[in-house]
Design a protein around this motif. Structure first.
Motif, short mmCIF file in Angstrom:
data_model
loop_
_atom_site.label_atom_id
_atom_site.label_comp_id
_atom_site.label_asym_id
_atom_site.label_seq_id
_atom_site.Cartn_x
_atom_site.Cartn_y
_atom_site.Cartn_z
N VAL A 143 16.18 12.75 26.06
CA VAL A 143 16.98 11.65 25.51
C VAL A 143 16.64 11.53 24.04
N GLY A 144 17.48 12.14 23.21
CA GLY A 144 17.21 12.16 21.78
C GLY A 144 18.50 12.31 20.98
N ASN A 145 18.41 11.97 19.72
CA ASN A 145 19.58 12.05 18.84
C ASN A 145 19.38 13.20 17.85
N ARG A 146 19.91 14.36 18.19
CA ARG A 146 19.62 15.53 17.35
C ARG A 146 20.29 15.45 15.99
N ALA A 147 21.28 14.57 15.86
CA ALA A 147 21.94 14.42 14.55
C ALA A 147 21.07 13.61 13.59
N SER A 148 20.05 12.94 14.11
CA SER A 148 19.20 12.09 13.24
C SER A 148 17.87 12.76 12.96
N GLU A 149 17.92 14.03 12.67
CA GLU A 149 16.66 14.74 12.38
C GLU A 149 16.25 14.50 10.93
N VAL A 150 14.95 14.34 10.72
CA VAL A 150 14.45 14.04 9.37
C VAL A 150 13.00 14.49 9.26
N THR A 151 12.59 14.93 8.07
CA THR A 151 11.15 15.18 7.88
C THR A 151 10.48 13.84 7.58
N PHE B 113 10.98 8.26 2.03
CA PHE B 113 11.88 7.94 0.91
C PHE B 113 13.03 7.04 1.38
N LEU B 114 13.56 7.34 2.56
CA LEU B 114 14.67 6.54 3.07
C LEU B 114 14.20 5.12 3.39
N MET B 115 13.01 5.00 3.95
CA MET B 115 12.52 3.65 4.31
C MET B 115 12.27 2.80 3.08
N ARG B 116 11.81 3.38 2.00
CA ARG B 116 11.58 2.53 0.83
C ARG B 116 12.91 2.12 0.19
N GLU B 117 13.89 3.04 0.28
CA GLU B 117 15.23 2.68 -0.21
C GLU B 117 15.82 1.53 0.62
N LEU B 118 15.68 1.62 1.93
CA LEU B 118 16.21 0.57 2.80
C LEU B 118 15.43 -0.74 2.64
N ALA B 119 14.13 -0.63 2.35
CA ALA B 119 13.34 -1.85 2.13
C ALA B 119 13.91 -2.62 0.94
N GLN C 77 0.85 -1.20 0.00
CA GLN C 77 0.00 0.00 0.00
C GLN C 77 0.88 1.25 0.00
N PRO C 78 0.34 2.40 -0.44
CA PRO C 78 1.17 3.62 -0.43
C PRO C 78 1.54 4.06 0.99
N LEU C 79 2.74 4.58 1.14
CA LEU C 79 3.12 5.24 2.39
C LEU C 79 2.40 6.58 2.40
N GLN C 80 1.75 6.90 3.50
CA GLN C 80 0.93 8.12 3.52
C GLN C 80 1.61 9.22 4.33
N GLU D 159 10.38 2.13 -6.16
CA GLU D 159 9.28 2.86 -6.78
C GLU D 159 8.00 2.77 -5.93
N HIS D 160 8.13 2.29 -4.71
CA HIS D 160 6.93 2.09 -3.88
C HIS D 160 6.17 3.42 -3.76
#
Ligand code: UGA
Length: 365
Positions: free
Chosen positions: A266-274, A280-286, A225-228, A297-298
């Motif tokens: 307790v957070g990782n400020r270097a790992s900020e992402v929209t 986009f990153l998750m579909r690449e890693l998938a 299904q599409p990522l929303q 192309e998901h």
């Protein structure tokens, strides 16, 4: 042998903390939770005494009394913490995060026991920058979140999104109030989007409803299904790997003098992402994890928050933690970057749920 109480030991964070403390060999855990799936491997461990009960049941507080008297710390992790529930069930959200839970503070105060409470970065609410249209995150003072300085900014009462954050904020204030009057030691932790194996659930497999973003995107990838992207996916989050977060909790438990009577981001400020870039990153890693290039192309689509969550949703725009307190008092720093956090976490999800669709990690195939 140190004895600790963990309320919510069977949840995502609770199960990882239980793993770590039991592995140390010098901690005995009295743990409460309604489910034990995530800690089932420890049920026979003599250092783990599991009480299968809703944490907020009256009987739980009766049972806790004798254990509280001789334990090192009472760690409270139980919470309703998915935004979809804040909007769909605001009464339950306020009840479970404050009304059914505040007796724990009374009890710890009575015994002057160390209450170690996991709150949320959501108590900061929205940033000042988001209310200054011209700022556009130029001024760090208007959006960085500092434990003892930053104002907590909730949206209007009619937006149920804030039911959770306000309940959590009152819980924090009640801890402070008791500590001031009785001398009860406390530690408050504000997690910033801790990600890792066993987070939330996959709807239709091991839970129902709308989980948090990681599990939503994983469900879409597993089901084709599409990522929303809610309202365009422009919201920022700082993603923190669960093992790094557990390092922080362990350092606090090991150093009570450094940790007590403090609030820690307790957070990782270097790992900020929209959320858009996360999709986009998750579909690449998938694609990388499963070896299926089709994931590149998901589909990814926009959806309004009204449609996705229902009326009454409002987003936290950005969450950048100031972590200098955790660094200087505890010697803690997040070590795992965003890509590695997602790679480890997503591999686990594909291992656990991917087999029926033929989506197992390449190394397992
Ligand atoms: C939630 C809790 O409310 C916090 O208390 C908690 O600290 C935090 O999770 C956490 O994991 O630590 P939030 O980050 O808003 O806060 O929850 P998510 O459901 O993970 O949403 C993150 C962002 O992704 C939001 O902007 C949401 O609108 C968006 N989203 C969510 C999507 O774009 N698509 C989805 O399918 C799901």
């Amino acid at each position: 042998m140190k004895k600790v109480i963990i309320l919510g030991c069977g949840g995502f964070v609770g199960s990882h903390l239980t793993d770590r403390l039991l592995a140390s060999g010098d901690v005995h855990i009295e743990g409460w939770d309604v489910s034990y799936d995530k800690v089932s491997e420890h049920l026979d461990n003599p250092n783990f005494n599991f009480h299968q009960r809703y944490v907020d049941a009256d009987t739980t507080f009766d049972e806790l009394g004798p254990h509280i008297a001789d334990c090192e710390a009472v760690i409270s992790l139980a919470a309703v913490c998915t935004p979809a529930q804040y909007v769909a069930s605001p009464v339950k959200t306020i009840r479970s995060n404050f009304i059914d839970a505040y007796s724990l503070i009374d009890l710890c105060s009575e015994h002057r026991s160390w209450l170690f409470h996991t709150s949320t970065c959501e108590v900061y609410g929205r940033t000042l920058s988001s209310y200054v249209p011209t700022d556009d995150y130029q001024d760090l003072d208007l959006y960085e979140q500092r434990e003892d300085e930053t104002p907590l900014i909730m949206g209007p009462t009619r937006n149920h999104r804030w039911s959770y954050a306000t309940a959590k904020q009152l819980f924090e204030r009640y801890i402070y109030a008791h500590s001031a009057e009785s001398g009860m030691p406390f530690t408050i932790v504000r997690p910033y989007n801790w990600f890792g194996p066993r987070m939330d659930f996959i709807p239709g497999r091991d839970g129902e409803g709308i989980p948090r973003v990681l599990a939503c995107f994983m469900t879409a990838l597993l089901d084709g299904q599409p990522l929303q992207l809610v309202d365009g996916g422009g919201a920022y989050r700082t993603i923190t790997f669960i093992d790094d977060a557990i390092d922080a909790l362990s350092l606090m438990l090991e150093q009570p003098k450094q940790a007590q009577n403090q609030v820690f981001n307790v957070g990782n400020r270097a790992s900020e992402v929209t959320m858009k870039d996360l999709a986009f990153l998750m579909r690449e890693l998938a694609a990388e994890i499963t070896g299926k290039d089709a994931f590149l192309e998901h589909p990814i689509e926009d959806i309004t928050s009204d449609k996705f969550y229902g009326e009454g949703y409002e987003d936290c725009d950005r969450r950048v933690p100031d972590v200098t307190k955790a660094e200087s008092r505890l010697g803690w720093k997040a070590k795992t970057d965003l890509r590695e956090t997602l790679r480890i976490t997503m591999t686990h999800y594909f291992e656990q749920y991917g087999r029926p669709a033929g989506l197992t990690p390449v190394r397992d195939a």
